[in-house]
Write an enzyme that holds these catalytic residues in place. Structure first.
Site, mmCIF file in Angstrom:
data_model
loop_
_atom_site.group_PDB
_atom_site.id
_atom_site.type_symbol
_atom_site.label_atom_id
_atom_site.label_comp_id
_atom_site.label_asym_id
_atom_site.label_seq_id
_atom_site.Cartn_x
_atom_site.Cartn_y
_atom_site.Cartn_z
ATOM 1 N N LYS A 64 0.851 -1.186 0.000
ATOM 2 C CA LYS A 64 0.000 0.000 0.000
ATOM 3 C C LYS A 64 0.887 1.237 0.000
ATOM 4 O O LYS A 64 1.893 1.290 0.726
ATOM 5 C CB LYS A 64 -0.890 -0.030 1.249
ATOM 6 C CG LYS A 64 -1.930 1.078 1.339
ATOM 7 C CD LYS A 64 -2.784 0.864 2.594
ATOM 8 C CE LYS A 64 -3.905 1.869 2.734
ATOM 9 N NZ LYS A 64 -4.754 1.592 3.922
ATOM 10 N N SER A 141 -9.450 1.442 3.095
ATOM 11 C CA SER A 141 -8.682 2.246 2.155
ATOM 12 C C SER A 141 -7.655 1.451 1.360
ATOM 13 O O SER A 141 -7.066 1.963 0.400
ATOM 14 C CB SER A 141 -7.961 3.373 2.918
ATOM 15 O OG SER A 141 -7.081 2.848 3.899
ATOM 16 N N SER A 165 -9.721 -0.925 7.186
ATOM 17 C CA SER A 165 -9.196 -0.721 5.842
ATOM 18 C C SER A 165 -8.497 -1.917 5.218
ATOM 19 O O SER A 165 -8.133 -1.880 4.042
ATOM 20 C CB SER A 165 -8.251 0.477 5.822
ATOM 21 O OG SER A 165 -8.979 1.679 5.955
#
Length: 449
Positions: A64, A141, A165
């Site tokens: 990420k 996310s 997330s």
């Protein structure tokens, strides 16, 4: 395959890079080809010499884009964050790389990790691979992380989880998502959202893969993380807080999984857990800690011209943190400690909590892009079930447990108390097949057989 010599790390990397290049361009924001080639070549030599570093040696992994990777710019899903190339790897990147994993690149995400839906107006929104026509959201996310694993681009993607997330996009994309207890995995070198609630986490195809990554993150062997367990297990299914506005298909899949677990010999107890209601009530009455901490972190940015270049929905939600007083923040922090203590007696090493990861399956993307109110209400509904565990510092793992009538995956969230990660992973590994119910969540095989 690597161990038997059926494939070398270098050949595996080249196949991985071809898949990434031909896939959804919104999944990866950066590809670290030169680094990956060096790491794969070194791993290939180790296998030839019969001395692989670990079970991760030569395995592709992606990150990420809020973890520092040496020589790459960390953007955290934003067009306004550019502090230049990172001087060194984040600590977690270093640990995973030290086990021989091959760093393939950075993955898209919600800007500054501040939404559970996964939309990104700067780099595009990764398409949920189970969309079947009209595009559906990936969840956030850690949007790119979940889609990369679901599509088979990489077997392992590292994300972060502050209010859900990792677990939310795992559920929406039919993969496994593990959130450890706070502090279990290092966050040095990761761009923060909430210094109180942030955790790293991993998205994989199976629980066993998550176990291997957890061991690497903690500097342990998989056998140390996954002790043998065959004793009596009790799952508490709350009858409150997590069921409002739950889709009928989500409830059906959860209930069917619970019946299978009961038949398997797992003790099931349905009862009210008042602490769950109190978690939601505290946030409603006094404000959300994550919003306050996000505002403080970005205060100067929100007051600068850069604010106009941010995702307006992220900016608007962050600004809500300015309304939370110091007194309210203190109340929320104390309430968190009190509520964690209030749940301590429930978790005795053999008791865990189970409920649907998300109240709904992944909704259509188009309406959410057009309607700010729909976006806000959907975001809160999507976050509700997972944020409870985050507030209480539970570790949690989302396991696919079926599809809704539109063929969209749903998730089963299994949670343990703070620090019970070993026991949670052992249990999840033991009952994963029962939760899945014999269903295949292999997107590639499912859609191209």
């Amino acid at each position: 395959m690597l161990t038997t010599g059926a494939v070398t790390p270098s050949h595996l990397l080249h196949a991985t890079l071809r898949r990434i290049a031909s896939g959804d361009p919104a999944v990866f924001t950066q590809r670290t080809v030169a680094r990956a080639e060096m790491e794969a070549a070194a791993a290939s030599r180790r296998y030839v010499e019969g001395r692989p570093l670990s079970m991760l040696d030569g395995v592709p992994v992606a990150w990420k884009d809020l973890f520092d990777v040496q020589g790459e710019v960390t953007r955290a899903g934003s067009s306004v964050l550019d502090d230049g190339p990172a001087l060194r790897d984040a600590e977690l990147v270093r640990r995973i790389a030290a086990c021989g994993a091959v760093t393939t690149g950075k993955l898209n995400m919600t800007e500054f990790a501040f939404s559970g839906l996964g939309l990104n107006p700067h780099f595009g929104t990764p398409r949920n691979p189970w969309s079947h026509g009209e595009d559906r959201i990936p969840g956030g996310s850690s949007s790119g992380s979940a889609v990369a694993v679901a599509l088979g681009l990489v077997p392992i993607a590292i994300g972060t989880d502050t209010s859900g997330s990792v677990r939310i996009p795992a559920a929406f994309n039919g993969v496994v998502g593990f959130k450890p207890s706070g502090g279990r995995w290092p966050l040095e070198g990761a761009f923060p959202l909430s210094r109180t609630l942030d955790t790293a986490g991993v998205l994989t195809r199976t629980v066993a893969d998550a176990v291997v990554v957890d061991a690497a993150a903690c500097g342990l062997s998989p056998s140390e993380v996954l002790p043998h367990t065959d004793g009596r297990i009790r799952l508490v299914v709350p009858t409150n807080a997590v069921w409002e506005s739950v889709d009928a298909d989500v409830a059906r899949n959860f209930e069917e999984a619970v019946r299978r677990l009961e038949d398997f010999g797992v003790g099931i107890e349905h009862r009210r857990l008042p602490v769950l209601d109190e978690v939601l009530s505290v946030a409603s009455r006094h404000g959300a800690l994550v919003v306050k901490e996000a505002f403080e972190l970005h205060r100067s940015r929100l007051a600068s011209p850069d604010a106009e270049r941010m995702d307006p929905r992220v900016r608007t939600r962050m600004l809500l943190g300015s309304h939370m007083s110091a007194a309210s923040e203190a109340i929320v922090r104390q309430a968190r400690l009190d509520l964690i203590d209030a749940m301590a007696d429930l978790f005795d090493g053999t008791t865990f909590v189970a409920y649907p990861t998300v109240a709904i399956a992944a909704p259509l993307l188009g309406p959410l892009e057009l309607d700010d109110h729909l976006f806000a209400t959907t975001n809160m509904l999507v976050l509700r079930n997972t944020l409870i565990g985050s507030f209480l510092d539970w570790c949690g793992i989302s396991i696919p447990n079926g599809f809704d009538d539109n063929g969209i995956p749903t998730g089963f969230l299994l949670s343990g108390g703070p620090g019970s990660d070993h026991a949670l992973l052992a249990l999840a590994n033991r009952i994963e097949a029962v939760i899945r119910g014999g269903q295949s969540f292999d997107f590639i095989r499912h859609n191209h057989s």
